[in-house]
Scaffold this motif. Structure first.
Motif, short mmCIF file in Angstrom:
data_model
loop_
_atom_site.label_atom_id
_atom_site.label_comp_id
_atom_site.label_asym_id
_atom_site.label_seq_id
_atom_site.Cartn_x
_atom_site.Cartn_y
_atom_site.Cartn_z
N THR A 246 0.80 -1.22 0.00
CA THR A 246 0.00 0.00 0.00
C THR A 246 0.84 1.27 0.00
O THR A 246 0.42 2.29 -0.54
N ALA B 13 -4.64 1.81 -1.06
CA ALA B 13 -5.02 0.63 -0.28
C ALA B 13 -5.30 -0.59 -1.14
O ALA B 13 -5.34 -1.71 -0.63
N LEU B 14 -5.48 -0.40 -2.45
CA LEU B 14 -5.70 -1.55 -3.34
C LEU B 14 -4.51 -2.49 -3.36
O LEU B 14 -4.63 -3.65 -3.75
N SER C 107 0.04 -9.09 -4.05
CA SER C 107 -0.08 -8.58 -2.69
C SER C 107 0.76 -9.37 -1.70
O SER C 107 0.67 -10.60 -1.63
N GLN D 237 -8.51 -3.44 3.89
CA GLN D 237 -8.40 -2.15 3.20
C GLN D 237 -9.12 -1.06 3.98
O GLN D 237 -8.64 0.08 4.07
N TYR E 241 -7.04 0.19 6.79
CA TYR E 241 -5.97 1.10 6.40
C TYR E 241 -6.45 2.55 6.31
O TYR E 241 -5.64 3.48 6.33
N GLN F 28 -15.88 0.52 0.01
CA GLN F 28 -15.21 -0.71 0.40
C GLN F 28 -16.16 -1.63 1.16
O GLN F 28 -16.16 -2.85 0.96
#
Length: 439
Positions: free
Chosen positions: A116, A150-151, A158, A375, A378, A414
């Motif tokens: 991120t 944040a993706l 990831s 996410q 975050y 989200q």
């Protein structure tokens, strides 16, 4: 009550260590070692050491420092500048175009780096001052950077999915494939929200003045900034999905590709390599220490029967699956206010995953559901990490209040996507089943 006492002591010791200021890694390890000594005896210590060493020798972890190194090199090699120059001219003529271009760039950076921080820090430095200069409101400038950055926790490659795959013992390739559609769905909804809001409130994000736009020929020339990122994404993810390379081998391909990108942008030098290597060692070392402590904790958690007790209690309560998942999500959201995703993962996945499997759900699906929830963590105060990354790189006129105020619509998006994944699991499982075959 006797059966629950070791588990209560173990968790209580962890909470006490955290409240007294122990670092997370040492809080996890010390609480588990003390509980093991009291309830199992001195012979439990070799058991802890053996489990921790087994985790340390897991080959999946080799991919982690390579992907971190790739992200650190990409952060410094100028690829993001080239991407932003292209998006600036391609979408700048639209209301909110710079914000939408920023989300797209963050999506590409997520697919290149797997973390991120790269998207948030890079776009906070490059894009935020330009958007503010062109009269964009702070809310429509800051929020897209935070949400887009944040993706990186969801879109492959990831780092968090690699760690989840190691804990859950599921295919990293399937996890990577499962994260693509939800990641693109989130990115698309961010773009739609920005476009719709700026259409009805054009003063928030005015279009680029005509005298600052370039011709189609110049736009095509700027499009060369897409070449290296696209090739790198294809090299890393394509090699995994086509079965050419394992995730670990693909990580090496990505690290090499990042160095090639740096060389192509004339940024490859000893100073850059040294800084990227130092940053990689610092980030990887922090993650590994947490993993060591969490390995101690989970080994004793299972040895004292904690997982079986909680699984039996949940199954015995007769909860409907949807009720269990809503409760689990609520618990994870609360924990996310205070913990990073790796610590939360190491604490909750060993507890929740056996119940998920017992209820007949796919652990790959649950991993993606977990990452979408992470996410949100975050972006949520008081300890949302991207909020502090943004404050560290934002211009002086941007306050923490501005940052907090910009994230609420994106957290709502989200949350909606998390509910879509919860009530429609095929959105995560269709692509891995297509690529690797149904299980």
């Amino acid at each position: 009550m006797t059966d629950w006492f070791p588990l209560t002591f173990l968790i209580g010791g962890l909470l006490f260590a955290l409240v007294t200021g122990f670092p997370m890694a040492f809080a996890l390890a010390s609480s588990s070692i003390i509980a093991a000594w009291i309830f199992i005896g001195p012979m439990s210590l070799p058991f802890i050491a053996t489990n921790t060493f087994g985790m340390m020798s897991n080959m999946v972890l080799v991919a982690m420092p390579l992907f971190i190194f790739m992200a650190c090199v990409l952060e410094k090699c100028g690829v993001a500048h080239s991407l932003y120059n292209f998006m600036h001219q391609l979408l700048g003529g639209l209301r909110g175009g710079l914000s939408m271009g920023t989300v797209l760039i963050c999506t590409v950076i997520a697919a290149m780096s797997g973390v991120t921080t790269t998207g948030v820090v890079t776009m906070g430095i490059i894009a935020l001052p330009i958007m503010l200069k062109h009269g964009y409101s702070k809310s429509i400038s800051i929020g897209p950077i935070l949400a887009g950055g944040a993706l990186g926790i969801l879109i492959p490659p990831s780092i968090s999915l690699i760690i989840y795959g190691m804990i859950a013992r599921v295919s990293i390739g399937r996890l990577f494939a499962a994260g693509i559609i939800p990641g693109l769905l989130l990115s698309s909804l961010f773009l739609s929200y920005i476009g719709i809001r700026c259409y009805f409130q054009p003063h928030l994000a005015p279009a680029l003045p005509p005298d600052e736009r370039v011709s189609l020929k110049e736009k095509l020339y700027l499009a060369k900034g897409l070449v290296l990122p696209v090739l790198l994404i294809i090299a890393v993810l394509g090699s995994i999905f086509l079965g050419i390379a394992s995730p670990t081998e693909a990580a090496a391909v990505g690290a090499a590709g990042a160095l090639v990108s740096a060389a192509a942008n004339r940024r490859l030098n000893w100073q850059m390599l040294k800084e990227a290597s130092y940053r990689t060692m610092a980030v990887n070392g922090m993650i590994m220490w947490i993993l060591f402590g969490a390995s101690c904790f989970t080994s004793i958690f299972f040895r004292t029967g904690g997982a079986d007790l909680i699984t039996d209690a949940v199954i015995g309560a007769g909860l409907e699956p949807v009720h269990f998942f809503l409760i689990a999500i609520a618990i994870m959201i609360v924990l996310g206010f205070f913990l990073d995703e790796i610590t939360e993962m190491m604490l909750t996945i060993p507890v929740l995953l056996p119940i998920v499997i017992e209820l007949g759900y796919d652990p790959v699906w649950f991993g993606i559901l977990f990452m979408v929830e992470e996410q949100m963590d975050y972006l949520t105060p008081p300890f949302g990490f991207t909020l502090f990354y943004m404050k560290g790189v934002a211009p002086p006129e941007v306050s923490m209040g501005d940052i907090y105020g910009s994230i609420l619509p994106f957290i709502a998006i989200q949350f909606v996507v998390m509910l879509i994944i919860l009530f429609y699991p095929p959105i995560t499982l269709w692509l891995p089943d297509l690529i690797f075959g149904a299980r």
